[in-house]
Design a protein around this motif. Structure first.
Motif, PDB file in Angstrom:
ATOM      1  N   SER A   2      35.254  38.684  65.988  1.00 24.84           N
ATOM      2  CA  SER A   2      35.402  38.643  67.444  1.00 24.84           C
ATOM      3  C   SER A   2      35.532  37.218  67.956  1.00 24.84           C
ATOM      4  O   SER A   2      34.969  36.287  67.388  1.00 24.84           O
ATOM      5  N   GLN A   3      36.251  37.083  69.072  1.00 24.62           N
ATOM      6  CA  GLN A   3      36.435  35.776  69.685  1.00 24.62           C
ATOM      7  C   GLN A   3      35.298  35.417  70.635  1.00 24.62           C
ATOM      8  O   GLN A   3      35.106  34.241  70.946  1.00 24.62           O
ATOM      9  N   ILE A   4      34.547  36.416  71.082  1.00 26.23           N
ATOM     10  CA  ILE A   4      33.470  36.166  72.031  1.00 26.23           C
ATOM     11  C   ILE A   4      32.412  37.248  71.886  1.00 26.23           C
ATOM     12  O   ILE A   4      32.697  38.352  71.400  1.00 26.23           O
ATOM     13  N   GLY A   5      31.189  36.894  72.243  1.00 31.58           N
ATOM     14  CA  GLY A   5      30.095  37.854  72.185  1.00 31.58           C
ATOM     15  C   GLY A   5      29.421  37.986  73.539  1.00 31.58           C
ATOM     16  O   GLY A   5      29.508  37.085  74.381  1.00 31.58           O
ATOM     17  N   LEU A   6      28.745  39.117  73.756  1.00 33.57           N
ATOM     18  CA  LEU A   6      28.036  39.355  75.022  1.00 33.57           C
ATOM     19  C   LEU A   6      26.696  40.014  74.731  1.00 33.57           C
ATOM     20  O   LEU A   6      26.639  41.004  73.980  1.00 33.57           O
ATOM     21  N   VAL A   7      25.639  39.448  75.311  1.00 34.71           N
ATOM     22  CA  VAL A   7      24.286  39.987  75.170  1.00 34.71           C
ATOM     23  C   VAL A   7      23.829  40.498  76.526  1.00 34.71           C
ATOM     24  O   VAL A   7      23.867  39.769  77.513  1.00 34.71           O
ATOM     25  N   GLY A   8      23.396  41.750  76.557  1.00 31.05           N
ATOM     26  CA  GLY A   8      22.930  42.342  77.810  1.00 31.05           C
ATOM     27  C   GLY A   8      23.925  43.386  78.304  1.00 31.05           C
ATOM     28  O   GLY A   8      24.940  43.036  78.896  1.00 31.05           O
ATOM     29  N   LEU A   9      23.590  44.651  78.054  1.00 34.53           N
ATOM     30  CA  LEU A   9      24.562  45.720  78.345  1.00 34.53           C
ATOM     31  C   LEU A   9      24.068  46.674  79.428  1.00 34.53           C
ATOM     32  O   LEU A   9      24.163  47.893  79.307  1.00 34.53           O
ATOM     33  N   ALA A  10      23.586  46.091  80.530  1.00 35.30           N
ATOM     34  CA  ALA A  10      23.326  46.900  81.717  1.00 35.30           C
ATOM     35  C   ALA A  10      24.682  47.152  82.390  1.00 35.30           C
ATOM     36  O   ALA A  10      25.728  47.003  81.768  1.00 35.30           O
ATOM     37  N   VAL A  11      24.666  47.534  83.646  1.00 30.11           N
ATOM     38  CA  VAL A  11      25.924  47.889  84.325  1.00 30.11           C
ATOM     39  C   VAL A  11      26.933  46.739  84.285  1.00 30.11           C
ATOM     40  O   VAL A  11      28.103  46.922  83.914  1.00 30.11           O
ATOM     41  N   GLY A  27      26.965  44.029  82.321  1.00 28.01           N
ATOM     42  CA  GLY A  27      27.320  43.637  80.968  1.00 28.01           C
ATOM     43  C   GLY A  27      28.321  44.580  80.315  1.00 28.01           C
ATOM     44  O   GLY A  27      29.302  44.138  79.696  1.00 28.01           O
ATOM     45  N   GLN A  28      28.071  45.865  80.439  1.00 32.21           N
ATOM     46  CA  GLN A  28      28.993  46.836  79.842  1.00 32.21           C
ATOM     47  C   GLN A  28      30.392  46.712  80.416  1.00 32.21           C
ATOM     48  O   GLN A  28      31.388  46.707  79.688  1.00 32.21           O
ATOM     49  N   ASN A  29      30.480  46.632  81.727  1.00 32.27           N
ATOM     50  CA  ASN A  29      31.794  46.587  82.361  1.00 32.27           C
ATOM     51  C   ASN A  29      32.523  45.270  82.108  1.00 32.27           C
ATOM     52  O   ASN A  29      33.751  45.263  81.947  1.00 32.27           O
ATOM     53  N   LEU A  30      31.799  44.192  82.034  1.00 36.64           N
ATOM     54  CA  LEU A  30      32.448  42.919  81.711  1.00 36.64           C
ATOM     55  C   LEU A  30      32.949  42.938  80.264  1.00 36.64           C
ATOM     56  O   LEU A  30      34.054  42.453  79.974  1.00 36.64           O
ATOM     57  N   ALA A  31      32.178  43.523  79.371  1.00 37.29           N
ATOM     58  CA  ALA A  31      32.611  43.629  77.971  1.00 37.29           C
ATOM     59  C   ALA A  31      33.869  44.482  77.858  1.00 37.29           C
ATOM     60  O   ALA A  31      34.818  44.136  77.132  1.00 37.29           O
ATOM     61  N   LEU A  32      33.922  45.590  78.575  1.00 37.63           N
ATOM     62  CA  LEU A  32      35.112  46.444  78.559  1.00 37.63           C
ATOM     63  C   LEU A  32      36.318  45.729  79.175  1.00 37.63           C
ATOM     64  O   LEU A  32      37.454  45.887  78.712  1.00 37.63           O
ATOM     65  N   ASN A  33      36.052  44.936  80.217  1.00 44.14           N
ATOM     66  CA  ASN A  33      37.114  44.157  80.858  1.00 44.14           C
ATOM     67  C   ASN A  33      37.727  43.169  79.863  1.00 44.14           C
ATOM     68  O   ASN A  33      38.953  43.043  79.756  1.00 44.14           O
ATOM     69  N   ILE A  34      36.865  42.484  79.126  1.00 44.22           N
ATOM     70  CA  ILE A  34      37.341  41.509  78.141  1.00 44.22           C
ATOM     71  C   ILE A  34      38.146  42.205  77.047  1.00 44.22           C
ATOM     72  O   ILE A  34      39.209  41.730  76.621  1.00 44.22           O
TER      73      ILE A  34
END
Length: 209
Positions: free
Chosen positions: A74-83, A85-92
């Motif tokens: 992966s090119q980037i990681g995200l920690v914290g999958l509340a509302v 976090g989840q939507n920003l991860a899906l956006n990316i």
């Protein structure tokens, strides 16, 4: 010049050419010319070895130095999958960037992965239960966005990440945090050779997606 006496009684002078000492003539020896094909083979044999050594050195340099490099997807990681976090991860992921996600409680990670698969983004979004595996899944220099509750949870997440991240990696705090806390964390992280950025994100679920 020599003087000689003839039978007539006369003395005549006869000029004799002086002797010139003999000088050894140089001997020029010529080697037969090689056939073009033989010369080409010899040149190729001489040049092939250095080229092979260079190729082997390049292959050794390009080879992954550890197992973590082979795991990087992966090119980037995200920690914290509340509302948010989840939507920003899906956006990316929708924008075409492979992303790894992690949450303290694995159930939310599973939920984010299920949403990605339902949206046809399963190949772009990968979830991890272990923090070490999550960090090793990121290409270097690693970039991790934190979207957790402000305060102690941020400090705990940073401390956990620093156990596995390396100098040059970047931590991006996406929470709305008091600036003095950001400056304190920045100094602490940079002392370890990491980079830190405060980047408050707002807009709710719709804004993140």
């Amino acid at each position: 010049m020599q003087l000689q006496t003839r039978p007539t009684g006369r003395t005549v002078c006869q000029q004799v050419a002086p002797r010139v000492p003999s000088v050894a003539r140089p001997c020029f020896c010529y080697r037969p010319l090689e056939r073009p094909a033989a010369a080409a083979r010899k040149t190729a044999d001489v040049s092939r070895k250095p080229l092979r050594l260079v190729a082997e050195a390049a292959a050794t340099q390009a080879a992954p130095s550890d197992q973590s490099s082979k795991m990087a997807v992966s090119q980037i990681g995200l920690v914290g999958l509340a509302v948010m976090g989840q939507n920003l991860a899906l956006n990316i992921a929708e924008k075409g960037f492979p992303i790894s996600v992690f949450n303290r409680t694995y159930a939310k990670t599973e939920a984010a992965v299920a949403r990605a698969q339902k949206s046809g983004l399963g190949e772009k979004l990968k979830g991890y239960e272990d923090m070490k595996d999550f960090v090793q899944s990121l290409q270097k220099p690693r970039r991790v966005i934190i979207l957790v509750q402000a305060g102690a949870p941020v400090d705990s997440t940073i401390e956990h990440l620093c156990q596995y991240m390396e100098p040059g990696d970047i931590i991006i705090d996406g929470g709305n945090e008091w600036y003095e806390n950001t400056e304190r964390r920045k100094a602490k992280v940079e002392a370890l050779g990491l980079r830190y950025m405060g980047m408050g994100v707002s807009g709710g679920e719709e804004g993140a997606r």
